[in-house]
Design a protein around this motif. Structure first.
Motif, PDB file in Angstrom:
ATOM      1  N   TRP A   1      40.584  67.554 -14.087  1.00  0.00           N
ATOM      2  CA  TRP A   1      39.525  66.595 -13.831  1.00  0.00           C
ATOM      3  C   TRP A   1      39.710  65.821 -12.534  1.00  0.00           C
ATOM      4  O   TRP A   1      38.731  65.559 -11.818  1.00  0.00           O
ATOM      5  CB  TRP A   1      39.388  65.645 -15.018  1.00  0.00           C
ATOM      6  N   SER A   2      40.923  65.454 -12.213  1.00  0.00           N
ATOM      7  CA  SER A   2      41.138  64.713 -10.967  1.00  0.00           C
ATOM      8  C   SER A   2      40.777  65.564  -9.749  1.00  0.00           C
ATOM      9  O   SER A   2      40.148  65.090  -8.790  1.00  0.00           O
ATOM     10  CB  SER A   2      42.589  64.250 -10.862  1.00  0.00           C
TER      11      SER A   2
ATOM     12  N   GLU B   1      37.766  65.081  -6.937  1.00  0.00           N
ATOM     13  CA  GLU B   1      38.013  65.170  -5.500  1.00  0.00           C
ATOM     14  C   GLU B   1      37.039  66.150  -4.835  1.00  0.00           C
ATOM     15  O   GLU B   1      36.479  65.881  -3.766  1.00  0.00           O
ATOM     16  CB  GLU B   1      39.464  65.609  -5.254  1.00  0.00           C
TER      17      GLU B   1
ATOM     18  N   ALA C   1      38.262  62.379 -16.445  1.00  0.00           N
ATOM     19  CA  ALA C   1      39.564  62.055 -15.854  1.00  0.00           C
ATOM     20  C   ALA C   1      40.022  60.659 -16.255  1.00  0.00           C
ATOM     21  O   ALA C   1      41.033  60.183 -15.747  1.00  0.00           O
ATOM     22  CB  ALA C   1      39.470  62.159 -14.330  1.00  0.00           C
TER      23      ALA C   1
ATOM     24  N   ARG D   1      38.613  57.901 -15.570  1.00  0.00           N
ATOM     25  CA  ARG D   1      38.425  56.932 -14.492  1.00  0.00           C
ATOM     26  C   ARG D   1      37.103  56.202 -14.751  1.00  0.00           C
ATOM     27  O   ARG D   1      36.200  56.182 -13.924  1.00  0.00           O
ATOM     28  CB  ARG D   1      38.423  57.651 -13.137  1.00  0.00           C
TER      29      ARG D   1
END
Length: 582
Positions: free
Chosen positions: A473-474, A478, A521, A523
């Motif tokens: 996910w990160s 990105e 993620a 976030r």
């Protein structure tokens, strides 16, 4: 050259040479060469006719080389030209000898691509002009030939000083050439060519418009001449190429249609066994291919393929342009395959490109181009046939392109984009996650490499999508964030409104995907901000879509023209350079 100084035998040789220029009767040219050789052998260095005999022989040999392409004639003409310079008994004879020598060296450079030849050609042509009084009838012709030599060197080596000097010489030659001069066609043709070259590098559309009008004037002058020859064909071909260039920047279909007819007239103007015939065929194939993009007329693409195939057949295997001709044929075949899905077309395209990459090409850049094309063709053949070996070869060839190409080469970013999708297809066929890792890496690098922004956005989105499939996910955040960041550049306000709307439609879900991956993620704190930021880019573009450059044009018309040209360049499918329309 004063014909009054010619003995009877040399005068006969000269008259036969000039007669050949009108009738294209090869027997006249062969006889002229034979008589001129006899005149050279029958005279001595102290004889005033010796230098003139050498000059006539050099000109006739160059004409036969242009007609048949036999390198021995060109080599002899250069040797004879050097002798004429050494034997020159007057300033006029020296200038004539230097002029002929410069022409021969330029022809050999175009055949062999030896830097020393074009440097010496420029030097000889400049010396011919400098040795001649500015009010001499021959002065405009010598200036024009100097301009051509400088342009040839600029085209290959790119020194801006050569371009500036070429334009200055061409403009002066055109201005000094009297209306009734037999050399006016040459001086005007060269000036028109220089204007087109300056437009390509400086971007002032007025240069291109003037170049087209000059080309039409030259065609009108040539129509009054008796006979048909390669020089007449070149005049028509040059006009067609300038019209084609203007069509690319204005989209005016009338220019494109006129360009096709000009290219056809050029092909008809020379015999099939003339070496220049393949050059004019190649221009016709390009023009038909471009019209097919607009009309989708099967007759145009079939004609482009047939014409490109004739170019390949007309070049000997050791000709420096043979590999490039095969690559051009492959582009036409791949373009037709996109429309018809005929297996034979993609198979032949692959065959031609394998052959092209196996032989020495005119330049390292041409080899990179042919290899990049081959990788694309292999991938397309795999998609059509399902043969796994084709994918492996496509990957290997694309990697070879990246190894061979300098980092700043314009095909590097596009090749990385293509390699990423090829590796992704290989992963689908094999379930090898290492290949998918490689694909994601190529997508990431493609998004960061200078190339057409649309490919960078596409690569960044693929980086995000495939990372998300692997639940990385990160990395997905990105990738999607990189795509959203690039959107304002991809749909900038200097490009056409319809193009921006299509691009934004294609990418309308990027902001949502970015926010979803941010949530996955964990976030959460920035998911909403990312969504608003991404949607804000899209809305800012949609609410501010306008193409009115009136305000800019009022203050700086040249800048407005340049902005429009840059916008069209950005909108052009850069992948066309290696695949044709998709």
């Amino acid at each position: 050259m004063s014909e009054a100084d010619f003995p009877d035998a040399l005068l006969r040789a000269y008259d036969l040479y000039k007669q050949f220029e009108v009738t294209d009767d090869v027997a006249d040219l062969d006889t002229a060469i034979g008589v001129a050789r006899d005149c050279v052998r029958g005279s001595t260095l102290a004889d005033p006719a010796y230098g003139n005999s050498l000059s006539v022989l050099a000109m006739a040999l160059q004409s036969r080389y242009e007609r048949f392409g036999h390198l021995a004639d060109l080599e002899e003409s250069i040797a004879v030209g050097r002798s004429a310079v050494q034997a020159a008994g007057s300033t006029e004879a020296l200038a004539e000898g230097l002029h002929n020598l410069g022409l021969g060296l330029q022809m050999r450079f175009e055949r062999r691509n030896d830097r020393r030849d074009i440097d010496e050609a420029v030097k000889a042509s400049r010396a011919a002009a400098e040795a001649t009084a500015s009010d001499d009838d021959a002065y405009p012709l010598y200036l024009s030939m100097l301009s051509k030599a400088l342009q040839t060197r600029f085209d290959r080596l790119g020194d801006p000083a050569d371009l500036d000097a070429a334009i200055t010489a061409a403009e002066s030659a055109a201005q000094r050439s009297p209306e009734d001069s037999p050399d006016r066609i040459v001086t005007l043709s060269t000036f028109g060519s220089m204007l087109a070259t300056r437009f390509r590098h400086r971007g002032d559309i007025k240069d291109l418009d003037t170049s087209v009008e000059v080309g039409r004037s030259v065609v009108a002058l040539a129509a009054a001449l008796p006979g048909r020859s390669a020089s007449t064909a070149g005049i028509w071909s040059n006009l067609g190429l300038r019209l084609l260039l203007r069509y690319e920047y204005t989209g005016e279909l009338a220019d494109l249609s006129e360009a096709v007819e000009a290219a056809r007239t050029a092909v008809r103007a020379v015999p099939m066994d003339d070496p220049s015939h393949t050059t004019f065929l190649r221009n016709l194939a390009l023009t038909l291919l471009m019209r097919f993009e607009q009309t989708r007329d099967a007759g145009d693409i079939d004609g482009a393929v047939a014409t490109a195939r004739a170019v390949v057949a007309g070049l000997p295997p050791d000709h420096p342009e043979h590999g490039g001709a095969m690559a051009s044929l492959a582009v036409a075949l791949l373009t037709r395959f996109t429309s018809t899905h005929a297996t034979d077309d993609v198979v032949e395209a692959v065959h031609r490109l394998r052959a092209a990459t196996a032989i020495p090409l005119a330049s390292p850049s041409e080899r990179i181009h042919a290899m990049a094309l081959l990788s694309v063709a292999l991938h397309r053949q795999y998609a059509h046939s399902g043969q796994a070996a084709l994918l492996d070869e496509a990957v290997a060839v694309a990697r070879s392109v990246l190894e061979a190409a300098p980092a700043e080469h314009p095909l590097v970013g596009i090749t990385r984009h293509h390699l990423g999708f090829t590796l992704a297809d290989t992963y689908r066929a094999t379930a090898d996650t290492e290949l998918l890792d490689d694909a994601i890496g190529e997508f990431r690098r493609a998004s960061l490499t200078a190339s057409a922004t649309r490919y960078r956005v596409d690569a960044a989105r693929a980086w995000g999508e495939w990372s998300a499939r692997l639940r990385r996910w990160s990395a997905a955040v990105e990738g999607y964030a990189a795509a959203v960041t690039l959107l304002p550049t991809a749909a900038w306000h200097g490009s056409a409104r319809t193009s921006r709307e299509l691009l934004l439609t294609d990418w309308h879900g990027l902001a949502v995907d970015l926010a979803a991956c941010a949530v996955a993620a964990r976030r959460h704190d920035c998911a909403v901000a990312l969504l608003d930021s991404g949607r804000g880019v899209l809305w800012a573009q949609m609410l501010d879509i306008r193409t009115d450059l009136a305000a800019v044009r009022a203050q700086a018309p040249h800048l407005a023209d340049r902005l429009e040209i840059v916008g069209r360049e950005l909108n052009r499918a850069d992948l066309w350079a290696i695949t044709g329309p998709s």
